[in-house]
Design a protein around this motif. Structure first.
Motif, PDB file in Angstrom:
ATOM      1  N   LEU A  13       0.868  -1.177   0.000  1.00 25.65           N
ATOM      2  CA  LEU A  13       0.000   0.000   0.000  1.00 25.65           C
ATOM      3  C   LEU A  13       0.902   1.225   0.000  1.00 25.65           C
ATOM      4  O   LEU A  13       1.702   1.435   0.925  1.00 25.65           O
ATOM      5  N   VAL A  26     -14.794   6.176  -3.707  1.00 28.29           N
ATOM      6  CA  VAL A  26     -16.090   5.932  -4.352  1.00 28.29           C
ATOM      7  C   VAL A  26     -16.816   4.892  -3.509  1.00 28.29           C
ATOM      8  O   VAL A  26     -16.272   3.808  -3.281  1.00 28.29           O
ATOM      9  N   VAL A  79     -17.721  -3.577   3.692  1.00 27.11           N
ATOM     10  CA  VAL A  79     -17.674  -4.974   3.242  1.00 27.11           C
ATOM     11  C   VAL A  79     -16.313  -5.257   2.616  1.00 27.11           C
ATOM     12  O   VAL A  79     -15.684  -6.273   2.904  1.00 27.11           O
ATOM     13  N   SER A  80     -15.838  -4.362   1.753  1.00 26.50           N
ATOM     14  CA  SER A  80     -14.493  -4.514   1.173  1.00 26.50           C
ATOM     15  C   SER A  80     -14.008  -3.161   0.681  1.00 26.50           C
ATOM     16  O   SER A  80     -14.801  -2.258   0.405  1.00 26.50           O
ATOM     17  N   VAL A  81     -12.683  -3.041   0.596  1.00 29.06           N
ATOM     18  CA  VAL A  81     -12.065  -1.834   0.044  1.00 29.06           C
ATOM     19  C   VAL A  81     -11.050  -2.280  -1.010  1.00 29.06           C
ATOM     20  O   VAL A  81     -10.157  -3.076  -0.716  1.00 29.06           O
ATOM     21  N   THR A  82     -11.214  -1.770  -2.215  1.00 28.37           N
ATOM     22  CA  THR A  82     -10.254  -2.057  -3.285  1.00 28.37           C
ATOM     23  C   THR A  82      -9.594  -0.756  -3.728  1.00 28.37           C
ATOM     24  O   THR A  82     -10.142   0.333  -3.523  1.00 28.37           O
ATOM     25  N   ILE A  83      -8.419  -0.893  -4.333  1.00 27.57           N
ATOM     26  CA  ILE A  83      -7.651   0.289  -4.725  1.00 27.57           C
ATOM     27  C   ILE A  83      -7.270   0.171  -6.191  1.00 27.57           C
ATOM     28  O   ILE A  83      -7.122  -0.940  -6.708  1.00 27.57           O
ATOM     29  N   ASP A  84      -7.127   1.310  -6.859  1.00 34.08           N
ATOM     30  CA  ASP A  84      -6.877   1.251  -8.304  1.00 34.08           C
ATOM     31  C   ASP A  84      -5.385   1.154  -8.626  1.00 34.08           C
ATOM     32  O   ASP A  84      -4.524   1.196  -7.732  1.00 34.08           O
ATOM     33  N   CYS A  85      -5.108   1.007  -9.908  1.00 33.95           N
ATOM     34  CA  CYS A  85      -3.751   0.718 -10.381  1.00 33.95           C
ATOM     35  C   CYS A  85      -2.724   1.719  -9.859  1.00 33.95           C
ATOM     36  O   CYS A  85      -1.655   1.322  -9.420  1.00 33.95           O
ATOM     37  N   GLN A  87      -3.082   3.771  -7.329  1.00 33.24           N
ATOM     38  CA  GLN A  87      -3.256   3.981  -5.883  1.00 33.24           C
ATOM     39  C   GLN A  87      -3.654   5.410  -5.514  1.00 33.24           C
ATOM     40  O   GLN A  87      -3.210   5.943  -4.489  1.00 33.24           O
ATOM     41  N   ALA A  89      -7.171   6.131  -5.842  1.00 33.98           N
ATOM     42  CA  ALA A  89      -8.626   6.026  -5.649  1.00 33.98           C
ATOM     43  C   ALA A  89      -8.959   4.676  -5.030  1.00 33.98           C
ATOM     44  O   ALA A  89      -8.306   3.676  -5.338  1.00 33.98           O
ATOM     45  N   VAL A  90      -9.960   4.677  -4.169  1.00 35.19           N
ATOM     46  CA  VAL A  90     -10.443   3.424  -3.584  1.00 35.19           C
ATOM     47  C   VAL A  90     -11.944   3.288  -3.831  1.00 35.19           C
ATOM     48  O   VAL A  90     -12.651   4.294  -3.998  1.00 35.19           O
ATOM     49  N   VAL A  91     -12.393   2.041  -3.876  1.00 36.38           N
ATOM     50  CA  VAL A  91     -13.830   1.749  -3.909  1.00 36.38           C
ATOM     51  C   VAL A  91     -14.185   1.069  -2.597  1.00 36.38           C
ATOM     52  O   VAL A  91     -13.593   0.046  -2.241  1.00 36.38           O
ATOM     53  N   LYS A  93     -17.030  -0.930  -0.741  1.00 36.11           N
ATOM     54  CA  LYS A  93     -18.341  -1.590  -0.808  1.00 36.11           C
ATOM     55  C   LYS A  93     -18.880  -1.611   0.615  1.00 36.11           C
ATOM     56  O   LYS A  93     -18.186  -2.043   1.535  1.00 36.11           O
TER      57      LYS A  93
END
Lengths: 143, 143
Positions: A13, A26, A79-85, A87, A89-91, A93
């Motif tokens: 990270l 987001v 529920v979950s956190v994902t990150i973009d290529c 780093q 921006a995160v999504v 859920k």
């Protein structure tokens, strides 16, 4: 792995913060998959979100942490956190309680951009495509 | 309606641009509802997107319009565009051709943020949760 490759494909990270020290967040309803809102986080807000399981943003207008629903009760359970290529921006859920938007709508994205009706000149306007879930005047405690 | 109420609840498109003249664009697959990418638009990029039906962003690194897929062929056909309450972010629902991410993944959000395995100290790391759809080396013409 080269630094940029590691940033994009590795498991470290390493947030790419903007000039204000922020990334874009987001927030998506984990069940309906609707985009609920877009906000900002600094590194600490992301760490708080991960540690508490409660969506926590950085409020640019108030310059402080903003635990979503702290005042209105309309919390967001992670529920979950994902990150973009790259780093920046995160999504998130989330399980959203009540309305995500301070105007009482489930999502902040309650208006569609459409061509002006009968305009013909290429202008754009907004069309409201959702009804509020809640009365915004009753969402917040009056001071 | 007061100006701020009109901005939030009215039907006039009146973008709240940041200091660089940009709004945030969140792009979602209209079928799977996955968030594919987050990028930026200026007013003209939004107008081009609406006029052409092809997602068109503003590239901050290249300082020019970026018609998604122009080079890679991985275009995004617009299904709908919605805007948020304060008019500083849009959601594009699109039909994505191929991969949205330049690394060959369907979505840029292919890594989940998770606690460091066995760490116990509260550190965070990334776990890749998707496989690439395409070989990124074959996505772009070599110059």
């Amino acid at each position: 792995m080269a630094a940029s490759k590691e940033q994009e494909l590795g498991n470290q990270l390493n947030l790419k913060l903007d000039s204000n020290g922020l990334i874009t967040a987001v927030t998506v309803d984990a069940d309906t998959r609707e985009v609920l809102m877009v906000a900002f986080m600094n590194k600490e807000a992301l760490e708080k979100t991960m540690a508490t399981g409660k969506a926590t943003y950085w409020s640019r207008s108030r310059q402080k942490f903003w635990v979503k629903g702290e005042e209105s009760g309309n919390t967001q359970q992670i529920v979950s956190v994902t990150i973009d290529c790259d780093q920046d921006a995160v999504v998130l859920k989330v399980r959203q309680k009540g309305a995500a938007c301070h105007n009482g709508f489930e999502s902040c994205f309650y208006r569609q951009i459409v061509p002006v009706a009968g305009g013909g000149g290429g202008g754009l306007e907004l069309k409201t495509i959702a009804a509020p879930l809640m009365d915004p005047d009753k969402m917040y405690k009056k001071s």
